[in-house]
Motif scaffolding. Structure first.
Motif, PDB file in Angstrom:
ATOM      1  N   ARG A 267       9.238 -33.779  -6.833  1.00 40.80           N
ATOM      2  CA  ARG A 267       8.151 -34.726  -7.078  1.00 40.80           C
ATOM      3  C   ARG A 267       6.791 -34.065  -7.237  1.00 40.80           C
ATOM      4  O   ARG A 267       5.823 -34.731  -7.571  1.00 40.80           O
ATOM      5  CB  ARG A 267       8.088 -35.752  -5.953  1.00 40.80           C
ATOM      6  N   LEU A 268       6.714 -32.753  -6.995  1.00 39.06           N
ATOM      7  CA  LEU A 268       5.430 -32.063  -7.121  1.00 39.06           C
ATOM      8  C   LEU A 268       5.633 -30.611  -7.524  1.00 39.06           C
ATOM      9  O   LEU A 268       6.490 -29.917  -6.970  1.00 39.06           O
ATOM     10  CB  LEU A 268       4.669 -32.103  -5.792  1.00 39.06           C
ATOM     11  N   VAL A 269       4.834 -30.182  -8.495  1.00 38.16           N
ATOM     12  CA  VAL A 269       4.712 -28.760  -8.832  1.00 38.16           C
ATOM     13  C   VAL A 269       3.327 -28.308  -8.399  1.00 38.16           C
ATOM     14  O   VAL A 269       2.319 -28.899  -8.792  1.00 38.16           O
ATOM     15  CB  VAL A 269       4.908 -28.507 -10.341  1.00 38.16           C
ATOM     16  N   GLN A 270       3.282 -27.283  -7.566  1.00 40.88           N
ATOM     17  CA  GLN A 270       2.009 -26.700  -7.135  1.00 40.88           C
ATOM     18  C   GLN A 270       1.803 -25.394  -7.893  1.00 40.88           C
ATOM     19  O   GLN A 270       2.573 -24.449  -7.751  1.00 40.88           O
ATOM     20  CB  GLN A 270       2.013 -26.435  -5.627  1.00 40.88           C
ATOM     21  N   LEU A 271       0.765 -25.364  -8.721  1.00 37.07           N
ATOM     22  CA  LEU A 271       0.465 -24.167  -9.501  1.00 37.07           C
ATOM     23  C   LEU A 271      -0.289 -23.144  -8.657  1.00 37.07           C
ATOM     24  O   LEU A 271      -0.972 -23.487  -7.693  1.00 37.07           O
ATOM     25  CB  LEU A 271      -0.371 -24.536 -10.723  1.00 37.07           C
ATOM     26  N   GLN A 272      -0.170 -21.884  -9.063  1.00 36.07           N
ATOM     27  CA  GLN A 272      -0.988 -20.832  -8.471  1.00 36.07           C
ATOM     28  C   GLN A 272      -2.144 -20.458  -9.387  1.00 36.07           C
ATOM     29  O   GLN A 272      -2.774 -19.418  -9.203  1.00 36.07           O
ATOM     30  CB  GLN A 272      -0.148 -19.590  -8.171  1.00 36.07           C
ATOM     31  N   SER A 273      -2.435 -21.303 -10.326  1.00 32.16           N
ATOM     32  CA  SER A 273      -3.531 -21.061 -11.269  1.00 32.16           C
ATOM     33  C   SER A 273      -4.456 -22.268 -11.267  1.00 32.16           C
ATOM     34  O   SER A 273      -4.057 -23.380 -10.912  1.00 32.16           O
ATOM     35  CB  SER A 273      -2.987 -20.830 -12.683  1.00 32.16           C
ATOM     36  N   ALA A 274      -5.692 -22.034 -11.672  1.00 31.42           N
ATOM     37  CA  ALA A 274      -6.614 -23.150 -11.844  1.00 31.42           C
ATOM     38  C   ALA A 274      -6.335 -23.868 -13.158  1.00 31.42           C
ATOM     39  O   ALA A 274      -6.405 -25.091 -13.246  1.00 31.42           O
ATOM     40  CB  ALA A 274      -8.059 -22.651 -11.797  1.00 31.42           C
TER      41      ALA A 274
ATOM     42  N   ALA B 141      -0.295 -30.152  -9.229  1.00 33.62           N
ATOM     43  CA  ALA B 141      -1.556 -29.787  -8.580  1.00 33.62           C
ATOM     44  C   ALA B 141      -1.909 -28.356  -8.967  1.00 33.62           C
ATOM     45  O   ALA B 141      -1.025 -27.501  -9.091  1.00 33.62           O
ATOM     46  CB  ALA B 141      -1.434 -29.909  -7.061  1.00 33.62           C
ATOM     47  N   ASN B 142      -3.192 -28.115  -9.161  1.00 34.80           N
ATOM     48  CA  ASN B 142      -3.603 -26.746  -9.496  1.00 34.80           C
ATOM     49  C   ASN B 142      -4.193 -26.065  -8.263  1.00 34.80           C
ATOM     50  O   ASN B 142      -4.272 -26.637  -7.177  1.00 34.80           O
ATOM     51  CB  ASN B 142      -4.567 -26.726 -10.681  1.00 34.80           C
ATOM     52  N   ALA B 143      -4.611 -24.825  -8.454  1.00 35.65           N
ATOM     53  CA  ALA B 143      -5.144 -24.027  -7.339  1.00 35.65           C
ATOM     54  C   ALA B 143      -6.663 -23.973  -7.413  1.00 35.65           C
ATOM     55  O   ALA B 143      -7.268 -22.902  -7.316  1.00 35.65           O
ATOM     56  CB  ALA B 143      -4.539 -22.634  -7.356  1.00 35.65           C
ATOM     57  N   ALA B 144      -7.277 -25.123  -7.580  1.00 31.85           N
ATOM     58  CA  ALA B 144      -8.732 -25.191  -7.677  1.00 31.85           C
ATOM     59  C   ALA B 144      -9.374 -24.565  -6.446  1.00 31.85           C
ATOM     60  O   ALA B 144      -8.943 -24.808  -5.316  1.00 31.85           O
ATOM     61  CB  ALA B 144      -9.174 -26.644  -7.814  1.00 31.85           C
ATOM     62  N   GLY B 145     -10.384 -23.762  -6.675  1.00 32.56           N
ATOM     63  CA  GLY B 145     -11.131 -23.139  -5.594  1.00 32.56           C
ATOM     64  C   GLY B 145     -10.695 -21.729  -5.262  1.00 32.56           C
ATOM     65  O   GLY B 145     -11.511 -20.903  -4.840  1.00 32.56           O
ATOM     66  N   VAL B 146      -9.411 -21.423  -5.475  1.00 31.35           N
ATOM     67  CA  VAL B 146      -8.902 -20.105  -5.105  1.00 31.35           C
ATOM     68  C   VAL B 146      -9.571 -18.994  -5.916  1.00 31.35           C
ATOM     69  O   VAL B 146      -9.834 -17.899  -5.400  1.00 31.35           O
ATOM     70  CB  VAL B 146      -7.367 -20.057  -5.281  1.00 31.35           C
ATOM     71  N   TYR B 147      -9.869 -19.291  -7.170  1.00 30.19           N
ATOM     72  CA  TYR B 147     -10.363 -18.248  -8.066  1.00 30.19           C
ATOM     73  C   TYR B 147     -11.885 -18.250  -8.245  1.00 30.19           C
ATOM     74  O   TYR B 147     -12.422 -17.464  -9.019  1.00 30.19           O
ATOM     75  CB  TYR B 147      -9.690 -18.385  -9.440  1.00 30.19           C
ATOM     76  N   ASP B 148     -12.574 -19.131  -7.539  1.00 29.28           N
ATOM     77  CA  ASP B 148     -14.017 -19.245  -7.739  1.00 29.28           C
ATOM     78  C   ASP B 148     -14.726 -17.908  -7.527  1.00 29.28           C
ATOM     79  O   ASP B 148     -15.458 -17.425  -8.400  1.00 29.28           O
ATOM     80  CB  ASP B 148     -14.604 -20.294  -6.797  1.00 29.28           C
ATOM     81  N   ALA B 149     -14.548 -17.322  -6.364  1.00 31.76           N
ATOM     82  CA  ALA B 149     -15.269 -16.089  -6.035  1.00 31.76           C
ATOM     83  C   ALA B 149     -14.826 -14.906  -6.895  1.00 31.76           C
ATOM     84  O   ALA B 149     -15.681 -14.212  -7.476  1.00 31.76           O
ATOM     85  CB  ALA B 149     -15.122 -15.765  -4.549  1.00 31.76           C
ATOM     86  N   PRO B 150     -13.509 -14.628  -7.038  1.00 34.71           N
ATOM     87  CA  PRO B 150     -13.123 -13.479  -7.861  1.00 34.71           C
ATOM     88  C   PRO B 150     -13.557 -13.583  -9.325  1.00 34.71           C
ATOM     89  O   PRO B 150     -14.008 -12.600  -9.919  1.00 34.71           O
ATOM     90  CB  PRO B 150     -11.590 -13.465  -7.741  1.00 34.71           C
ATOM     91  N   THR B 151     -13.424 -14.775  -9.903  1.00 32.67           N
ATOM     92  CA  THR B 151     -13.815 -14.936 -11.305  1.00 32.67           C
ATOM     93  C   THR B 151     -15.319 -14.813 -11.459  1.00 32.67           C
ATOM     94  O   THR B 151     -15.814 -14.214 -12.428  1.00 32.67           O
ATOM     95  CB  THR B 151     -13.327 -16.290 -11.846  1.00 32.67           C
ATOM     96  N   ALA B 152     -16.071 -15.375 -10.514  1.00 33.31           N
ATOM     97  CA  ALA B 152     -17.529 -15.267 -10.562  1.00 33.31           C
ATOM     98  C   ALA B 152     -17.965 -13.813 -10.438  1.00 33.31           C
ATOM     99  O   ALA B 152     -18.900 -13.368 -11.120  1.00 33.31           O
ATOM    100  CB  ALA B 152     -18.156 -16.108  -9.459  1.00 33.31           C
TER     101      ALA B 152
END
Length: 309
Positions: A62-69, A85-96
């Motif tokens: 019933r749910l796929v959890q992505l490891q990407s934004a 669901a995506n991985a919102a927030g995980v990549y904020d700091a590294p990408t910035a």
């Protein structure tokens, strides 16, 4: 108990035990799942869209959890009955961090210095452009765009933000402009950072007209997705503009592609999120998500809702 599949043991061990969750291993690339009880599938870090078609054969999923934004291509292979669901927030700091690093490296001539060092020669860089006092335009003002703006703000720049629709500003920008305002904004900015999601409206957003509107000597930084930019147009404008890319189209960029040798182009091989911060931040997100699911509640960061049965 909610049965959750993990794509590898490293991630499973980093997340650890969660009350109400039974964890199993399933390498989606290696073959079909052997456990039909799986209700939540954690996608692999790379190539999720190519691997996730296998979830269609899981009756309880019933749910796929992505490891990407990003989630481009995922809806094409994951059945509509399954939430995503995506991985919102995980990549904020590294990408910035990388967006800032690419900007500083390009403006200050670091690639030229590295090339001179490789040949053991002292070659003066001459006067280079400072980031201080530059007019920076951030195209895509979500959580990653905001993280980028926060870091650039420490360098005495003037900031302008663009999102899909105009809205009120925040502590960093007075207002957030709509993407329809881009043609009038581009000529007045020295650095343009692109961090939009890839969808039908942003495919080749950075096209001939976009690049032509940027002033001579300006810098384009793309840390979004490769197809957000027209590669042929990038090659044509290289030299008139400075270009820094963490993503390309195609990707990987083939050996000998004209973009490699185009003037004033700096390329990193899609390295934005892959840092030491990734695993602990991903594990923290997954613990929060799976704890919520085990309690019978909807997880955060749904980009497609779970269909209730």
């Amino acid at each position: 108990m909610v049965v959750v599949s993990f794509p590898d043991s490293l991630l499973l061990h980093a997340v650890g035990d969660i009350s109400g969750v039974e964890a199993v291993l399933w390498d989606l690339v290696a073959g079909p799942a052997t456990d039909e009880r799986i209700e939540v599938v954690i996608a692999p870090y790379l190539g999720a869209a190519q691997a996730l078609d296998a979830v269609a054969d899981l009756p309880a999923c019933r749910l796929v959890q992505l490891q990407s934004a990003g989630y481009d291509g995922v809806f094409d292979v994951v059945p509509e009955r399954i939430g995503v669901a995506n991985a919102a927030g995980v990549y904020d700091a590294p990408t910035a961090e990388l967006a800032l690093g690419l900007t500083l490296a390009s403006l200050r001539g670091i690639p030229d210095a590295v090339r001179s060092g490789d040949s053991a020669r002292w070659v003066p860089l001459g006067q280079r452009t400072s980031l201080a006092d530059q007019r920076v335009l951030i195209v895509g003002y979500g959580s990653v765009g905001t993280a980028i703006a926060r870091r650039f703000n420490a360098f005495d720049v003037s900031l302008t933000a663009v999102a899909s629709r105009a809205r009120a500003g925040d502590d960093l920008v007075d207002t957030v402009h709509g993407i329809d305002e881009l043609p009038s904004l581009l000529p007045d900015h020295d650095v343009v950072v692109v961090i939009v999601p890839l969808n039908d409206s942003t495919h080749q957003l950075v096209d001939e007209a976009f690049l032509a509107a940027m002033p001579e000597g300006a810098l384009l930084v793309n840390v979004a997705r490769g197809p957000v930019a027209d590669t042929d147009a990038l090659v044509r404008h290289a030299g008139r503009l400075r270009i820094a890319l963490d993503v390309t189209d195609p990707e990987p960029l083939p050996d000998g592609h004209p973009l490699w040798s185009a003037p004033d182009v700096l390329i990193t091989p899609h390295a934005g999120g892959n840092t030491t911060a990734l695993l602990p931040r991903m594990a923290e997100l997954l613990r929060e998500q799976l704890t919520t699911v085990a309690a019978g509640d909807a997880p955060r960061h749904l980009v497609r809702p779970i269909v209730k049965t």
